[in-house]
Design an enzyme around this catalytic site. Structure first.
Site, mmCIF file in Angstrom:
data_model
loop_
_atom_site.group_PDB
_atom_site.id
_atom_site.type_symbol
_atom_site.label_atom_id
_atom_site.label_comp_id
_atom_site.label_asym_id
_atom_site.label_seq_id
_atom_site.Cartn_x
_atom_site.Cartn_y
_atom_site.Cartn_z
ATOM 1 N N CYS A 111 33.493 -37.426 -8.881
ATOM 2 C CA CYS A 111 32.191 -38.027 -9.104
ATOM 3 C C CYS A 111 31.322 -37.976 -7.839
ATOM 4 C CB CYS A 111 32.381 -39.450 -9.632
ATOM 5 S SG CYS A 111 31.000 -40.106 -10.577
ATOM 6 N N HIS A 112 30.877 -39.118 -7.338
ATOM 7 C CA HIS A 112 30.041 -39.172 -6.137
ATOM 8 C C HIS A 112 30.849 -39.058 -4.839
ATOM 9 C CE1 HIS A 112 27.161 -40.768 -9.067
ATOM 10 N NE2 HIS A 112 26.232 -40.395 -8.220
ATOM 11 N N GLY A 113 32.172 -38.998 -4.923
ATOM 12 C CA GLY A 113 33.020 -38.874 -3.736
ATOM 13 C C GLY A 113 32.715 -37.635 -2.912
ATOM 14 N N ALA A 114 32.108 -36.623 -3.531
ATOM 15 C CA ALA A 114 31.778 -35.386 -2.811
ATOM 16 C C ALA A 114 30.757 -35.621 -1.696
ATOM 17 C CB ALA A 114 31.266 -34.328 -3.782
#
Length: 187
Positions: A111-114
């Site tokens: 998800c937004h972990g990138a």
């Protein structure tokens, strides 16, 4: 390095992590007999969320000054907008990611972990998925973004969102148990 046969995985997170994206991979790893440490910029507990609603807290095992990337066999980066935006700004989190990447160890990001990987400057030339709103961020950082549930590129496993967790967890475990395999693509 961990003891032979005793695998150990680090999960980097802070307040605002998406609950399912931390707890479900953690549980899948523990169910496979793998030790998991939650590493954060603070001691005690960190606050999880389900979308924008507060959820459960998770105990922090180590803070960044106590944790060493070389002690881990793999790394998990959960999402959550608040978590991901905060942790990407921490130099110690960026260094941790860079060192795990340089060692070629599996990194699983969802998800937004990138955002943390973008800030750590380890996306260039890599193929991954994420929450769709990160598409331009990944491309601007030199990465290749695919609209798929799960993508595996060498040591990097990426998942789109919480709906991707079953396939993401399966790909994470495969990457840990077969880290030298060439690129595999999963949908």
């Amino acid at each position: 390095m961990s003891m032979p046969g005793a695998l150990k995985v680090a999960i980097l997170a802070t307040d605002g992590y998406e609950q399912a994206e931390l707890l479900e991979p953690k549980q899948a790893l523990e169910d496979a007999g793998i030790a998991v440490h939650v590493i954060s910029n603070k001691d005690g507990v960190i606050q999880g969320y389900r979308d924008s609603d507060k959820a459960d807290t998770v105990s922090v095992d180590l803070n960044f000054s106590q944790a060493h990337p070389e002690d881990y066999d793999a790394l998990v980066l959960p999402g959550g907008v608040l978590n991901s935006d905060a942790i990407r700004q921490l130099p110690e989190a960026q260094i941790f990611v860079r060192q795990v990447e340089a060692a070629g160890k599996p990194i699983a990001v969802i998800c937004h972990g990138a955002w943390l990987m973008i800030s750590a400057d380890v996306i260039r030339g890599r193929t991954l998925t994420s929450y769709p709103s990160l598409r331009d961020d990944i491309r601007n950082a030199g990465g290749i973004w695919l609209d798929q549930d799960v993508v595996t590129d060498r040591n990097l496993v990426s998942g789109r969102n919480p709906d991707s967790l079953p396939a993401f967890n399966q790909a994470l475990l495969a990457a840990i148990h077969h880290p030298a395999e060439p690129a595999r693509w999963a949908n």
